[in-house]
Design a protein around this motif. Structure first.
Motif, PDB file in Angstrom:
ATOM      1  N   VAL A 141       4.656  -0.983  11.192  1.00 37.08           N
ATOM      2  CA  VAL A 141       4.516   0.550  11.576  1.00 37.08           C
ATOM      3  C   VAL A 141       4.615   1.520  10.511  1.00 37.08           C
ATOM      4  N   GLU A 142       5.396   1.172   9.464  1.00 32.31           N
ATOM      5  CA  GLU A 142       5.598   2.003   8.516  1.00 32.31           C
ATOM      6  C   GLU A 142       4.126   1.967   7.463  1.00 32.31           C
ATOM      7  N   THR A 143       3.687   0.857   7.320  1.00 34.18           N
ATOM      8  CA  THR A 143       2.547   0.534   6.715  1.00 34.18           C
ATOM      9  C   THR A 143       1.507   1.069   7.528  1.00 34.18           C
ATOM     10  N   ALA A 144       1.512   1.088   8.552  1.00 28.97           N
ATOM     11  CA  ALA A 144       0.096   1.573   9.546  1.00 28.97           C
ATOM     12  C   ALA A 144       0.251   3.393   9.336  1.00 28.97           C
ATOM     13  N   VAL A 189       0.789  -1.380   0.028  1.00 31.54           N
ATOM     14  CA  VAL A 189      -0.074   0.034   0.088  1.00 31.54           C
ATOM     15  C   VAL A 189       0.930   1.218   0.054  1.00 31.54           C
ATOM     16  N   THR A 190       2.199   1.129   0.249  1.00 32.70           N
ATOM     17  CA  THR A 190       3.075   2.204   0.518  1.00 32.70           C
ATOM     18  C   THR A 190       3.818   2.508  -0.727  1.00 32.70           C
ATOM     19  N   TYR A 191       3.578   1.615  -1.985  1.00 30.79           N
ATOM     20  CA  TYR A 191       4.421   1.862  -3.128  1.00 30.79           C
ATOM     21  C   TYR A 191       4.002   2.949  -4.152  1.00 30.79           C
ATOM     22  N   LEU A 249      -7.559  -3.967   9.074  1.00 33.14           N
ATOM     23  CA  LEU A 249      -6.341  -4.591   9.717  1.00 33.14           C
ATOM     24  C   LEU A 249      -5.121  -4.187   8.841  1.00 33.14           C
ATOM     25  N   VAL A 250      -3.816  -4.091   9.513  1.00 34.32           N
ATOM     26  CA  VAL A 250      -2.762  -4.093   8.942  1.00 34.32           C
ATOM     27  C   VAL A 250      -1.686  -5.284   9.109  1.00 34.32           C
ATOM     28  N   GLU A 251      -0.635  -5.266   8.202  1.00 32.18           N
ATOM     29  CA  GLU A 251       0.024  -6.687   8.372  1.00 32.18           C
ATOM     30  C   GLU A 251       1.190  -6.236   7.568  1.00 32.18           C
ATOM     31  N   THR A 252       2.392  -7.422   7.692  1.00 35.22           N
ATOM     32  CA  THR A 252       3.522  -7.185   6.895  1.00 35.22           C
ATOM     33  C   THR A 252       3.633  -8.291   5.933  1.00 35.22           C
ATOM     34  N   ASP A 253       3.186  -9.268   5.963  1.00 35.51           N
ATOM     35  CA  ASP A 253       3.434 -10.599   5.081  1.00 35.51           C
ATOM     36  C   ASP A 253       4.995 -10.595   5.170  1.00 35.51           C
ATOM     37  N   ALA A 254       5.708 -10.387   6.242  1.00 36.92           N
ATOM     38  CA  ALA A 254       7.118 -10.705   6.362  1.00 36.92           C
ATOM     39  C   ALA A 254       7.403 -12.111   6.059  1.00 36.92           C
ATOM     40  N   PRO A 255       8.428 -12.402   5.393  1.00 43.48           N
ATOM     41  CA  PRO A 255       9.656 -11.711   4.975  1.00 43.48           C
ATOM     42  C   PRO A 255       9.340 -11.071   3.480  1.00 43.48           C
ATOM     43  N   PHE A 256       8.093 -11.121   3.245  1.00 42.62           N
ATOM     44  CA  PHE A 256       7.728 -10.261   1.913  1.00 42.62           C
ATOM     45  C   PHE A 256       7.180  -8.808   1.751  1.00 42.62           C
ATOM     46  N   GLU A 291      -2.397   7.845   7.472  1.00 43.08           N
ATOM     47  CA  GLU A 291      -2.277   9.448   6.423  1.00 43.08           C
ATOM     48  C   GLU A 291      -3.339   9.183   5.556  1.00 43.08           C
ATOM     49  N   GLU A 292      -3.476   8.018   4.838  1.00 43.78           N
ATOM     50  CA  GLU A 292      -4.381   8.104   3.754  1.00 43.78           C
ATOM     51  C   GLU A 292      -5.696   8.373   4.422  1.00 43.78           C
TER      52      GLU A 292
END
Length: 250
Positions: free
Chosen positions: A219-222, A174-176, A195-202, A227-228
């Motif tokens: 945290v970066e995604t959230a 979502v940040t791209y 909700l928010v997630e990382t899908d780490a390591p992806f 902001e949006e």
């Protein structure tokens, strides 16, 4: 803050380091997701070992080949564990087509029914398969809590998701810069379905894009989602934390 979807068993640093790093930036709950018979017991072990970690168990569509009654039974046996918060990830992936589509459907449908029997949410993977995924959910997931992991369907899919009460979880993509439609979608989701997630390591978010992702990066995604949506990070954190507690029962 929470990370509603990560794969600790696929990440390079030891899980303890990832959990500690997440805690240091205020990420207090993680859902680590199994992909099949090999990783499912491991994610349960991680949930037992770390108070902040919970598990989801399932068979990913890319490894759905040969899914049978024994595979379903193995998932259900683990799904009743008190540290297992969800079933999945399951669904359809027509981008890679790593497994025959009929096997994907069979595994998907079986896991919806497992989620129904154990009374836990089902975590959905869908890639290049929006309509067939939604069709199965319409037909078979009534009464089951549905989490649309790594939501990427765009704004046109939001009205049906909202109507049916499906949870929409947004990841680092979502940040791209190329993800304007995805950001529009994240603005349209009601507070109680977000909700928010990382899908780490992806899918590392833009500031660390190209590096292996980690739960702390949620945290970066959230921050971008907040902001949006025109709210503070603190406000987003409160609503996401409440949603995750309701959905996953942690």
């Amino acid at each position: 803050m929470i990370d509603s979807h990560c794969h600790l068993t696929l990440c390079e640093p030891p899980s303890g380091e990832l959990v500690d790093a997440a805690a240091s930036v205020g990420v207090r709950r993680l859902l680590t997701v199994g992909l099949g018979e090999e990783s499912n017991p491991k994610v349960v072990e991680l949930a037992e070992a770390h108070e902040s970690v919970w598990a989801a168990v399932g068979r990913h569509p890319n490894s759905a080949s040969g899914f049978d009654a024994a595979a379903a039974a193995a998932i259900e046996e683990l799904a009743v564990h008190p540290r297992v918060a969800a079933v999945g990830e399951t669904g359809l992936d027509y981008f890679r087509d790593g497994s025959p589509r009929e096997d994907q459907r069979r595994a998907f449908e079986a896991q919806i029914e497992i989620a129904r029997r154990v009374g836990k949410p089902v975590v959905i993977h869908m890639r290049d398969a929006l309509e067939p995924t939604f069709a199965i959910l319409r037909e078979q997931a009534d009464g089951v809590t549905v989490v649309l992991h790594c939501f990427s369907a765009g704004p046109d899919a939001i009205p049906e998701a909202v109507e049916r009460g499906w949870i929409c979880s947004f990841a680092g993509n979502v940040t791209y810069s190329s993800s304007a439609a995805l950001r529009e979608a994240c603005r349209l989701v009601p507070d109680d379905l977000l909700l928010v997630e990382t899908d780490a390591p992806f899918l590392a978010p833009q500031p660390v894009r190209g590096k292996p992702n980690a739960p702390a990066n949620v945290v970066e995604t959230a921050e971008r989602v907040a902001e949006e949506r025109g709210i503070s990070y603190t406000e987003l954190e409160a609503l996401v934390d409440a949603n995750a507690a309701r959905v996953f029962g942690w």
